[in-house]
Design a protein around this motif. Sequence first.
Motif, PDB file in Angstrom:
ATOM      1  N   THR A  24       1.156  -1.063   0.140  1.00 17.16           N
ATOM      2  CA  THR A  24      -0.154  -0.418   0.352  1.00 17.16           C
ATOM      3  C   THR A  24       1.027   1.485   0.027  1.00 17.16           C
ATOM      4  N   PRO A  25       0.456   2.442  -0.214  1.00 15.64           N
ATOM      5  CA  PRO A  25       1.080   3.537  -0.373  1.00 15.64           C
ATOM      6  C   PRO A  25       1.926   3.743   1.178  1.00 15.64           C
ATOM      7  N   GLN A  26       0.363   3.193   1.889  1.00 17.52           N
ATOM      8  CA  GLN A  26       0.956   4.133   3.291  1.00 17.52           C
ATOM      9  C   GLN A  26       1.768   2.952   3.988  1.00 17.52           C
ATOM     10  N   ALA A  27       2.242   1.926   3.497  1.00 18.43           N
ATOM     11  CA  ALA A  27       3.475   1.369   3.888  1.00 18.43           C
ATOM     12  C   ALA A  27       5.015   1.647   3.316  1.00 18.43           C
ATOM     13  N   VAL A  28       4.763   2.407   1.347  1.00 17.06           N
ATOM     14  CA  VAL A  28       5.517   3.156   0.970  1.00 17.06           C
ATOM     15  C   VAL A  28       6.518   3.895   2.061  1.00 17.06           C
ATOM     16  N   ILE A  29       5.238   5.193   2.658  1.00 15.29           N
ATOM     17  CA  ILE A  29       5.382   6.341   3.286  1.00 15.29           C
ATOM     18  C   ILE A  29       6.082   5.544   4.068  1.00 15.29           C
ATOM     19  N   GLN A  30       5.907   5.186   5.313  1.00 14.53           N
ATOM     20  CA  GLN A  30       6.382   4.476   6.578  1.00 14.53           C
ATOM     21  C   GLN A  30       7.870   3.799   6.281  1.00 14.53           C
ATOM     22  N   TRP A  31       8.221   3.921   5.108  1.00 14.81           N
ATOM     23  CA  TRP A  31       9.838   3.222   4.913  1.00 14.81           C
ATOM     24  C   TRP A  31      10.268   3.851   5.882  1.00 14.81           C
ATOM     25  N   PRO A  32      11.875   3.672   6.169  1.00 15.60           N
ATOM     26  CA  PRO A  32      12.303   4.326   7.014  1.00 15.60           C
ATOM     27  C   PRO A  32      13.303   4.639   6.285  1.00 15.60           C
ATOM     28  N   ASP A  33      14.007   5.679   6.715  1.00 16.00           N
ATOM     29  CA  ASP A  33      14.845   7.046   5.591  1.00 16.00           C
ATOM     30  C   ASP A  33      16.433   6.967   6.545  1.00 16.00           C
ATOM     31  N   PRO A  34      17.224   6.178   5.970  1.00 19.17           N
ATOM     32  CA  PRO A  34      17.497   5.451   4.530  1.00 19.17           C
ATOM     33  C   PRO A  34      17.161   3.860   5.190  1.00 19.17           C
ATOM     34  N   LEU A  35      16.831   3.305   3.566  1.00 21.77           N
ATOM     35  CA  LEU A  35      16.033   2.099   3.792  1.00 21.77           C
ATOM     36  C   LEU A  35      16.807   0.557   4.279  1.00 21.77           C
ATOM     37  N   THR A  36      16.022  -0.164   5.118  1.00 22.69           N
ATOM     38  CA  THR A  36      16.305  -0.863   5.603  1.00 22.69           C
ATOM     39  C   THR A  36      17.311  -1.848   4.711  1.00 22.69           C
ATOM     40  N   GLU A  37      17.658  -3.102   5.028  1.00 24.02           N
ATOM     41  CA  GLU A  37      17.931  -3.778   4.265  1.00 24.02           C
ATOM     42  C   GLU A  37      17.328  -5.034   3.159  1.00 24.02           C
ATOM     43  N   ARG A  38      16.707  -5.310   3.649  1.00 29.96           N
ATOM     44  CA  ARG A  38      15.894  -6.087   3.475  1.00 29.96           C
ATOM     45  C   ARG A  38      15.011  -5.229   2.340  1.00 29.96           C
ATOM     46  N   ILE A  39      14.349  -4.324   3.048  1.00 35.29           N
ATOM     47  CA  ILE A  39      13.450  -3.151   2.141  1.00 35.29           C
ATOM     48  C   ILE A  39      13.775  -2.434   0.906  1.00 35.29           C
ATOM     49  N   GLN A  40      15.370  -2.727   0.876  1.00 40.27           N
ATOM     50  CA  GLN A  40      16.475  -2.282  -0.302  1.00 40.27           C
ATOM     51  C   GLN A  40      16.381  -3.200  -1.757  1.00 40.27           C
ATOM     52  N   GLU A  41      16.429  -4.533  -0.422  1.00 36.48           N
ATOM     53  CA  GLU A  41      16.472  -5.616  -1.686  1.00 36.48           C
ATOM     54  C   GLU A  41      15.225  -6.300  -2.527  1.00 36.48           C
ATOM     55  N   THR A  42      14.292  -5.142  -1.825  1.00 35.79           N
ATOM     56  CA  THR A  42      12.759  -5.917  -2.187  1.00 35.79           C
ATOM     57  C   THR A  42      12.935  -4.787  -3.752  1.00 35.79           C
ATOM     58  N   VAL A  43      13.816  -2.937  -3.023  1.00 36.85           N
ATOM     59  CA  VAL A  43      12.943  -2.385  -4.387  1.00 36.85           C
ATOM     60  C   VAL A  43      14.025  -3.274  -5.654  1.00 36.85           C
ATOM     61  N   GLU A  44      15.044  -3.675  -4.983  1.00 35.21           N
ATOM     62  CA  GLU A  44      16.216  -3.909  -6.503  1.00 35.21           C
ATOM     63  C   GLU A  44      15.615  -5.130  -6.881  1.00 35.21           C
TER      64      GLU A  44
END
Length: 70
Positions: A24-44
Motif C-alpha cells: 500500500t502507499p501507506q506502507a511505502v510512506i512509512q519506510w525508514p530513511d535510509p532503507l533497511t537492507e530487506r526493503i532495499q533488496e525488495t526495491v532492487e
Amino acid sequence: MKKTYAIQLLGGTASKAARAIGRTPQAVIQWPDPLTERIQETVEFHFNRLPPSQKRKNKAKAEALLRGQE
C-alpha cells in the motif's frame, strides 16, 4: 539507499512504488530513511523486473534527484 531514490526507481510516487512491489502507499510512506537492507533488496528486485525502457527512465530521474541533493 535513500527512500526518495527508491521511490523514484519504482515510478516516482509512493502510489506507483507501492503498486510495483504489491504494497500500500501507506506502507511505502512509512519506510525508514535510509532503507533497511530487506526493503532495499525488495526495491532492487522489483526494479529489475521493470521493462528496460522504464528502468532507464526511472533510473535517470532517480540519479537526477541524487545530484540535486548533493
